[in-house]
Design a protein around this motif. Sequence first.
Motif, PDB file in Angstrom:
ATOM      1  N   ALA A 216     -19.145 -20.714   3.013  1.00  8.47           N
ATOM      2  CA  ALA A 216     -18.261 -21.702   3.643  1.00  8.47           C
ATOM      3  C   ALA A 216     -18.113 -21.492   5.147  1.00  8.47           C
ATOM      4  N   LYS A 217     -18.715 -20.421   5.668  1.00  9.92           N
ATOM      5  CA  LYS A 217     -18.647 -20.095   7.100  1.00  9.92           C
ATOM      6  C   LYS A 217     -17.208 -19.916   7.569  1.00  9.92           C
ATOM      7  N   VAL A 218     -16.408 -19.252   6.746  1.00  9.73           N
ATOM      8  CA  VAL A 218     -15.014 -18.957   7.088  1.00  9.73           C
ATOM      9  C   VAL A 218     -14.959 -17.637   7.845  1.00  9.73           C
ATOM     10  N   PRO A 219     -14.469 -17.607   9.077  1.00 12.85           N
ATOM     11  CA  PRO A 219     -14.387 -16.342   9.818  1.00 12.85           C
ATOM     12  C   PRO A 219     -13.314 -15.432   9.211  1.00 12.85           C
ATOM     13  N   ILE A 220     -13.648 -14.161   9.112  1.00 19.09           N
ATOM     14  CA  ILE A 220     -12.741 -13.201   8.491  1.00 19.09           C
ATOM     15  C   ILE A 220     -12.529 -11.997   9.405  1.00 19.09           C
ATOM     16  N   MET A 221     -11.596 -11.155   9.005  1.00 18.53           N
ATOM     17  CA  MET A 221     -11.431  -9.839   9.619  1.00 18.53           C
ATOM     18  C   MET A 221     -11.687  -8.804   8.531  1.00 18.53           C
ATOM     19  N   CYS A 222     -12.535  -7.824   8.837  1.00 17.87           N
ATOM     20  CA  CYS A 222     -12.902  -6.777   7.887  1.00 17.87           C
ATOM     21  C   CYS A 222     -12.496  -5.438   8.471  1.00 17.87           C
TER      22      CYS A 222
END
Length: 351
Positions: free
Chosen positions: A244-250
């Motif tokens: 979905a090309k959702v930006p995340i924080m890892c």
Amino acid sequence: MNADRATPQAIRQARTDNPTMRERDLAQQLGVSEAEFVAAYCGISSTRISARIEEFLMDLEGLGEVMALTRNESAVHEKIGVYDKPIAGKAAVLLLGEQIDLRIFHKQWVHGFAVEKTDGETIRRSLQFFDAAGEAVHKIHLRPASNLEAYEALVAKLRLADQSQEVELQALPKTEVKTREIAESDVENLRARWNQMKDVHEFVGILRALELTRHQAIQAIGEDYAWQLDTGSATTMLEQVAEAKVPIMCFIGNRGCIQIHGGPIENIKLMGPWANILDETFHMHLRTDHIAEVWAVRRPTKDGPLTSVEAYDADGEMIIQFFGKRVEGNAEREDWRNIAEQLPRLMRNAA
């Protein structure tokens, strides 16, 4: 050095006998720390340097493009970028760059080495830092675009007089996993404080005040704030946010450093027990067989509720944590929240 531990000579011989084995794995096989393994090569391919980051924090940007690596026993975080936007504090040092984003707990940085390894005609250079027990807290690997002159000047500046091939280690207490039953009053107090959170960073203070572990708190808070997911949900989530090309924080960390990726992810590769992200400037490697529990957690903030997905090992220690990427002052992304809320919940056996 303890007489029962492998000598520097024995460590080097083991490396010669096992040329393709990963050093971390070989050190474990020999019953020594990774710092002892690296120290065995002092005067050969490694140099002892100061681990006091306040002495070289402002020099790191001069190295140019490098690869930052932080790991724990179950996950590895590798990020390519520049060490810029440093902020020094009493409890922690922050790096807030667009690519390299770190929370450094500098009191845990005890041993440091500059390491040069020859791989064919290539020399691979790195700065490696370890805690008092010899466990790696952070590593900086040079890349072809790095400033070699700045690196050599920094190593010369930080070089210690003591270049012995042995290190004095100190046993660190294992994080206590509390097993006491939580009283109803504790739960009420926890929920009251949880409800009043304005920032996710207040969570650590709540745990400290109530003498609870993170794992205890999410188990006790109630399913309106934390619900357990199927243990495969971390991998499912990675695949869904990539698609979905959702930006995340890892977030991946250890006692001395937390390293953060913020942005979209693209290339998810599953190889045996490893779930991997293999993007151009960000690599992550997660041992899924080490995951005992996965939780979705919702915390109140002044910007509205924020949802995280968190994986824990069998000892209740957090391995890895994910949020949706957002700008401070903005509400949580709906696409991230929808993915987190729709992950498969743990199917409990019926009584």
